[in-house]
Scaffold this motif. Structure first.
Motif, PDB file in Angstrom:
ATOM      1  N   GLU A 125     -13.476 -11.635  -0.040  1.00 51.55           N
ATOM      2  CA  GLU A 125     -13.121 -10.147  -0.656  1.00 51.55           C
ATOM      3  C   GLU A 125     -12.750  -9.131   0.574  1.00 51.55           C
ATOM      4  OE1 GLU A 125     -13.745  -9.202  -3.574  1.00 51.55           O
ATOM      5  OE2 GLU A 125     -14.703 -11.095  -4.347  1.00 51.55           O
ATOM      6  N   LEU A 126     -12.248  -7.827   0.231  1.00 48.68           N
ATOM      7  CA  LEU A 126     -11.829  -7.086   1.270  1.00 48.68           C
ATOM      8  C   LEU A 126     -12.820  -6.218   1.846  1.00 48.68           C
ATOM      9  CD1 LEU A 126      -8.914  -5.427  -0.840  1.00 48.68           C
ATOM     10  CD2 LEU A 126      -8.798  -7.137   0.574  1.00 48.68           C
ATOM     11  N   ASN A 127     -13.023  -6.295   3.213  1.00 48.61           N
ATOM     12  CA  ASN A 127     -13.697  -5.519   4.053  1.00 48.61           C
ATOM     13  C   ASN A 127     -13.369  -4.089   4.065  1.00 48.61           C
ATOM     14  OD1 ASN A 127     -12.261  -5.192   6.064  1.00 48.61           O
ATOM     15  ND2 ASN A 127     -12.935  -7.182   6.780  1.00 48.61           N
ATOM     16  N   PRO A 128     -14.337  -3.345   4.489  1.00 49.70           N
ATOM     17  CA  PRO A 128     -13.864  -1.681   4.527  1.00 49.70           C
ATOM     18  C   PRO A 128     -12.656  -1.571   4.975  1.00 49.70           C
ATOM     19  CG  PRO A 128     -16.241  -1.944   4.908  1.00 49.70           C
ATOM     20  CD  PRO A 128     -15.768  -3.341   4.947  1.00 49.70           C
ATOM     21  N   GLU A 129     -12.303  -2.432   6.222  1.00 53.52           N
ATOM     22  CA  GLU A 129     -11.230  -2.005   7.215  1.00 53.52           C
ATOM     23  C   GLU A 129     -10.272  -2.624   6.353  1.00 53.52           C
ATOM     24  OE1 GLU A 129      -9.542  -3.919  11.093  1.00 53.52           O
ATOM     25  OE2 GLU A 129     -11.572  -3.680  10.937  1.00 53.52           O
ATOM     26  N   GLN A 130     -10.202  -3.712   5.629  1.00 51.69           N
ATOM     27  CA  GLN A 130      -9.086  -4.011   4.786  1.00 51.69           C
ATOM     28  C   GLN A 130      -8.737  -3.252   3.664  1.00 51.69           C
ATOM     29  OE1 GLN A 130     -10.742  -7.934   4.239  1.00 51.69           O
ATOM     30  NE2 GLN A 130      -9.597  -8.989   5.900  1.00 51.69           N
ATOM     31  N   GLU A 131      -9.614  -2.404   3.049  1.00 52.47           N
ATOM     32  CA  GLU A 131      -9.547  -1.635   2.065  1.00 52.47           C
ATOM     33  C   GLU A 131      -8.697  -0.354   2.662  1.00 52.47           C
ATOM     34  OE1 GLU A 131     -10.553  -1.383  -1.363  1.00 52.47           O
ATOM     35  OE2 GLU A 131     -12.100  -2.850  -1.592  1.00 52.47           O
ATOM     36  N   GLU A 132      -9.197   0.256   3.819  1.00 53.15           N
ATOM     37  CA  GLU A 132      -8.438   1.217   4.414  1.00 53.15           C
ATOM     38  C   GLU A 132      -6.639   0.726   4.766  1.00 53.15           C
ATOM     39  OE1 GLU A 132      -9.197   3.216   8.501  1.00 53.15           O
ATOM     40  OE2 GLU A 132     -11.232   3.143   7.286  1.00 53.15           O
ATOM     41  N   GLU A 133      -6.727  -0.613   5.152  1.00 54.17           N
ATOM     42  CA  GLU A 133      -5.275  -1.036   5.433  1.00 54.17           C
ATOM     43  C   GLU A 133      -4.643  -1.110   4.242  1.00 54.17           C
ATOM     44  OE1 GLU A 133      -3.380  -5.059   7.431  1.00 54.17           O
ATOM     45  OE2 GLU A 133      -5.500  -4.594   7.578  1.00 54.17           O
ATOM     46  N   LEU A 134      -5.284  -1.564   3.018  1.00 61.09           N
ATOM     47  CA  LEU A 134      -4.320  -1.421   1.596  1.00 61.09           C
ATOM     48  C   LEU A 134      -3.932  -0.197   1.297  1.00 61.09           C
ATOM     49  CD1 LEU A 134      -3.577  -2.924  -0.923  1.00 61.09           C
ATOM     50  CD2 LEU A 134      -5.848  -2.704  -1.673  1.00 61.09           C
ATOM     51  N   ALA A 135      -5.168   0.792   1.529  1.00 63.00           N
ATOM     52  CA  ALA A 135      -4.700   2.030   1.177  1.00 63.00           C
ATOM     53  C   ALA A 135      -3.350   2.771   1.853  1.00 63.00           C
ATOM     54  CB  ALA A 135      -5.925   3.026   1.245  1.00 63.00           C
ATOM     55  N   SER A 136      -3.374   2.558   3.075  1.00 61.96           N
ATOM     56  CA  SER A 136      -2.352   2.790   4.044  1.00 61.96           C
ATOM     57  C   SER A 136      -1.114   2.246   3.777  1.00 61.96           C
ATOM     58  CB  SER A 136      -2.699   2.525   5.611  1.00 61.96           C
ATOM     59  OG  SER A 136      -3.692   3.087   5.999  1.00 61.96           O
ATOM     60  N   PHE A 137      -1.140   0.875   3.150  1.00 62.99           N
ATOM     61  CA  PHE A 137      -0.091   0.014   2.764  1.00 62.99           C
ATOM     62  C   PHE A 137       0.580   0.660   1.680  1.00 62.99           C
ATOM     63  CE2 PHE A 137       1.351  -3.587   0.387  1.00 62.99           C
ATOM     64  CZ  PHE A 137       2.484  -3.863   1.274  1.00 62.99           C
ATOM     65  N   LEU A 138      -0.380   0.876   0.799  1.00 61.30           N
ATOM     66  CA  LEU A 138       0.400   1.546  -0.683  1.00 61.30           C
ATOM     67  C   LEU A 138       1.083   3.060  -0.376  1.00 61.30           C
ATOM     68  CD1 LEU A 138      -2.678   0.772  -2.918  1.00 61.30           C
ATOM     69  CD2 LEU A 138      -0.428  -0.144  -2.826  1.00 61.30           C
ATOM     70  N   ALA A 139       0.319   4.038   0.589  1.00 61.71           N
ATOM     71  CA  ALA A 139       0.698   5.295   0.797  1.00 61.71           C
ATOM     72  C   ALA A 139       2.162   5.067   1.379  1.00 61.71           C
ATOM     73  CB  ALA A 139      -0.225   5.944   1.720  1.00 61.71           C
ATOM     74  N   ILE A 140       2.428   3.954   2.241  1.00 64.20           N
ATOM     75  CA  ILE A 140       3.785   3.805   3.032  1.00 64.20           C
ATOM     76  C   ILE A 140       4.647   3.335   1.802  1.00 64.20           C
ATOM     77  CG2 ILE A 140       5.059   2.310   4.737  1.00 64.20           C
ATOM     78  CD1 ILE A 140       2.239   2.430   6.167  1.00 64.20           C
ATOM     79  N   ILE A 141       4.565   2.439   1.078  1.00 62.99           N
ATOM     80  CA  ILE A 141       5.733   1.946   0.135  1.00 62.99           C
ATOM     81  C   ILE A 141       5.382   2.584  -1.120  1.00 62.99           C
ATOM     82  CG2 ILE A 141       5.719  -0.167   1.703  1.00 62.99           C
ATOM     83  CD1 ILE A 141       4.310  -1.752  -0.691  1.00 62.99           C
ATOM     84  N   ASP A 142       4.776   3.274  -1.527  1.00 59.98           N
ATOM     85  CA  ASP A 142       4.692   4.007  -2.916  1.00 59.98           C
ATOM     86  C   ASP A 142       5.410   5.279  -2.692  1.00 59.98           C
ATOM     87  OD1 ASP A 142       4.328   4.874  -5.546  1.00 59.98           O
ATOM     88  OD2 ASP A 142       2.433   5.551  -5.284  1.00 59.98           O
TER      89      ASP A 142
END
Length: 199
Positions: A125-142
């Protein structure tokens, strides 16, 4: 050597697609006649001769010896599968190569560990840090900020990582569960959990 032809392989980088991996497995198997997991110089020379139809001669033998020396990285007299992958994907670290080997060679029942022990199949499962990383990743490439990722957005970002279009198409086919042609947040979480989290 067979690798000098395209064989449908995508551009080398830090990502190995499932299709390319299978091509290399077949190539390795064609050289590993005794299925020992290691290719000797004799096996390699024989496989080279069969794949190129070149007549044996001093020039061919010299070329084969040079290629084999470049592939046998640990100089133990045999080329293993990781060494073959490493020669074609020099940007990958040994750890990354091992992860791809583990990922593509493991069936769902044994994924997670080489022996498929009872605790190996736990869902990561994604931990809070990885959830944050995913949100940043989406913001960059969306690019258009519509909350989903399409093939073009993925391709634009992944091109800089050496990840080819074929790999992106494989990801879309696997993770675009509603077949919308895009990945929404939940689909991206599943993608991120399986593909991006390192064990």
């Amino acid at each position: 050597m067979v690798m000098r032809k395209s064989n449908g392989l995508t551009k080398t980088g830090r990502w190995i697609s499932k299709k390319d991996y299978k091509i290399f497995k077949q190539l390795f198997a064609s050289y590993d006649k005794d299925e020992s997991g290691g290719v000797t110089y004799t096996e390699f020379a024989q496989g080279y001769k069969e794949s190129t139809n070149e007549r044996p001669g001093s020039t061919m033998l010299s070329a084969v010896a040079n290629i084999f020396a470049q592939l046998d990285l640990d100089r133990d007299g045999e080329m293993n599968f990781r060494e073959l992958l490493g020669a074609y994907y020099p940007s990958c670290t040994v750890q990354e190569l091992d992860q791809f080997i583990h990922k593509y060679d493991s069936s769902p029942s044994t994924k997670g560990g080489p022996h498929g022990g009872p605790g190996d199949n736990r869902r990561r499962e994604l931990n809070p840090e990885q959830e944050e990383e995913l949100a940043s990743f989406l913001a960059i490439i969306d690019q258009n900020s519509d909350g989903v990722l399409d093939v073009q957005e993925m391709a634009l970002y992944c091109a800089n990582l050496g990840i080819g279009e074929e790999t992106i198409e494989e990801w879309m086919a696997e993770y675009d569960t509603d077949k919308s042609g895009t990945l929404d947040l939940n689909e991206m979480k599943e993608f991120f959990r399986k593909e991006w989290i390192r064990v």
